[in-house]
Design a protein around this motif. Structure first.
Motif, short mmCIF file in Angstrom:
data_model
loop_
_atom_site.label_atom_id
_atom_site.label_comp_id
_atom_site.label_asym_id
_atom_site.label_seq_id
_atom_site.Cartn_x
_atom_site.Cartn_y
_atom_site.Cartn_z
N ASP A 43 -53.79 1.21 16.83
CA ASP A 43 -55.08 0.53 17.02
C ASP A 43 -54.89 -0.97 17.21
O ASP A 43 -55.54 -1.59 18.06
N ALA A 44 -54.00 -1.55 16.42
CA ALA A 44 -53.73 -2.99 16.54
C ALA A 44 -53.14 -3.29 17.92
O ALA A 44 -53.53 -4.26 18.57
N LEU A 45 -52.20 -2.45 18.36
CA LEU A 45 -51.60 -2.66 19.67
C LEU A 45 -52.66 -2.61 20.77
O LEU A 45 -52.70 -3.48 21.64
N GLU A 46 -53.53 -1.61 20.70
CA GLU A 46 -54.56 -1.50 21.72
C GLU A 46 -55.47 -2.73 21.72
O GLU A 46 -55.84 -3.25 22.77
N HIS A 47 -55.80 -3.22 20.54
CA HIS A 47 -56.62 -4.43 20.44
C HIS A 47 -55.94 -5.61 21.14
O HIS A 47 -56.56 -6.31 21.95
N TYR A 48 -54.68 -5.84 20.81
CA TYR A 48 -54.00 -7.03 21.36
C TYR A 48 -53.79 -6.91 22.86
O TYR A 48 -53.89 -7.91 23.58
N ILE A 49 -53.53 -5.72 23.36
CA ILE A 49 -53.37 -5.56 24.80
C ILE A 49 -54.72 -5.66 25.51
O ILE A 49 -54.86 -6.39 26.49
N ARG A 50 -55.71 -4.93 25.02
CA ARG A 50 -57.02 -4.87 25.68
C ARG A 50 -57.81 -6.18 25.53
O ARG A 50 -58.33 -6.70 26.50
N ASP A 51 -57.88 -6.70 24.32
CA ASP A 51 -58.77 -7.82 24.03
C ASP A 51 -58.11 -9.19 24.10
O ASP A 51 -58.78 -10.18 24.40
N GLU A 52 -56.83 -9.25 23.81
CA GLU A 52 -56.14 -10.55 23.77
C GLU A 52 -55.15 -10.71 24.93
O GLU A 52 -54.45 -11.70 25.00
N HIS A 53 -55.09 -9.71 25.79
CA HIS A 53 -54.29 -9.76 27.03
C HIS A 53 -52.79 -9.86 26.78
O HIS A 53 -52.07 -10.49 27.57
N PHE A 54 -52.31 -9.23 25.69
CA PHE A 54 -50.87 -9.15 25.48
C PHE A 54 -50.28 -8.30 26.60
O PHE A 54 -50.92 -7.41 27.14
N ALA A 55 -49.04 -8.58 26.96
CA ALA A 55 -48.40 -7.90 28.07
C ALA A 55 -47.84 -6.53 27.68
O ALA A 55 -47.59 -5.71 28.55
N GLY A 56 -47.64 -6.29 26.40
CA GLY A 56 -47.07 -5.00 25.98
C GLY A 56 -46.60 -5.03 24.56
O GLY A 56 -47.03 -5.86 23.75
N ALA A 57 -45.66 -4.13 24.28
CA ALA A 57 -45.17 -3.93 22.92
C ALA A 57 -43.69 -4.24 22.81
O ALA A 57 -42.93 -4.04 23.77
N LYS A 58 -43.29 -4.70 21.65
CA LYS A 58 -41.88 -4.92 21.32
C LYS A 58 -41.55 -3.93 20.21
O LYS A 58 -42.18 -3.94 19.15
N LEU A 59 -40.61 -3.05 20.45
CA LEU A 59 -40.21 -2.06 19.46
C LEU A 59 -38.81 -2.36 18.95
O LEU A 59 -37.93 -2.73 19.75
N GLN A 60 -38.61 -2.23 17.67
CA GLN A 60 -37.30 -2.36 17.03
C GLN A 60 -37.09 -1.09 16.21
O GLN A 60 -37.16 -1.10 14.98
N SER A 61 -36.85 0.02 16.90
CA SER A 61 -36.84 1.32 16.23
C SER A 61 -35.82 1.41 15.09
O SER A 61 -36.16 1.89 14.01
N LEU A 62 -34.63 0.97 15.29
CA LEU A 62 -33.63 1.07 14.23
C LEU A 62 -33.96 0.13 13.07
O LEU A 62 -33.77 0.47 11.91
N PHE A 63 -34.47 -1.03 13.37
CA PHE A 63 -34.87 -1.98 12.33
C PHE A 63 -36.03 -1.43 11.50
O PHE A 63 -36.09 -1.60 10.29
#
Length: 83
Positions: A43-63
């Motif tokens: 939900d937070a990701l969708e907010h930042y992409i949709r409403d704040e125009h973030f370009a995408g997500a940064k994942l650190q799966s092993l971290f």
């Protein structure tokens, strides 16, 4: 070891929003998301992409303690693809 959380780091994401608005020609905003946190993180990701125009997500799966091919990554890919 305490796991990082994408939801409590919302302050950092809000700081990114302020910096991006001040310098949109110099910053490409991404949200660091811990996919293992599930719906609150999605939900937070969708907010930042949709409403704040973030370009995408940064994942650190092993971290963050999951594998890159874990099913918890799928909703993140779907959200990013949607926008």
């Amino acid at each position: 070891m305490k796991r990082r959380s994408s939801v409590p780091t919302a302050r950092t994401h809000e700081e990114t929003v302020v910096a991006f608005k001040a310098h949109p020609d110099k910053i490409i905003p991404l949200m660091w998301i811990n996919c293992a946190e599930g719906k609150p993180a999605y939900d937070a990701l969708e907010h930042y992409i949709r409403d704040e125009h973030f370009a995408g997500a940064k994942l650190q799966s092993l971290f963050d303690g999951y594998c890159a091919d874990d099913p918890c990554v799928d909703p993140v890919a779907e959200i990013c693809e949607k926008y």
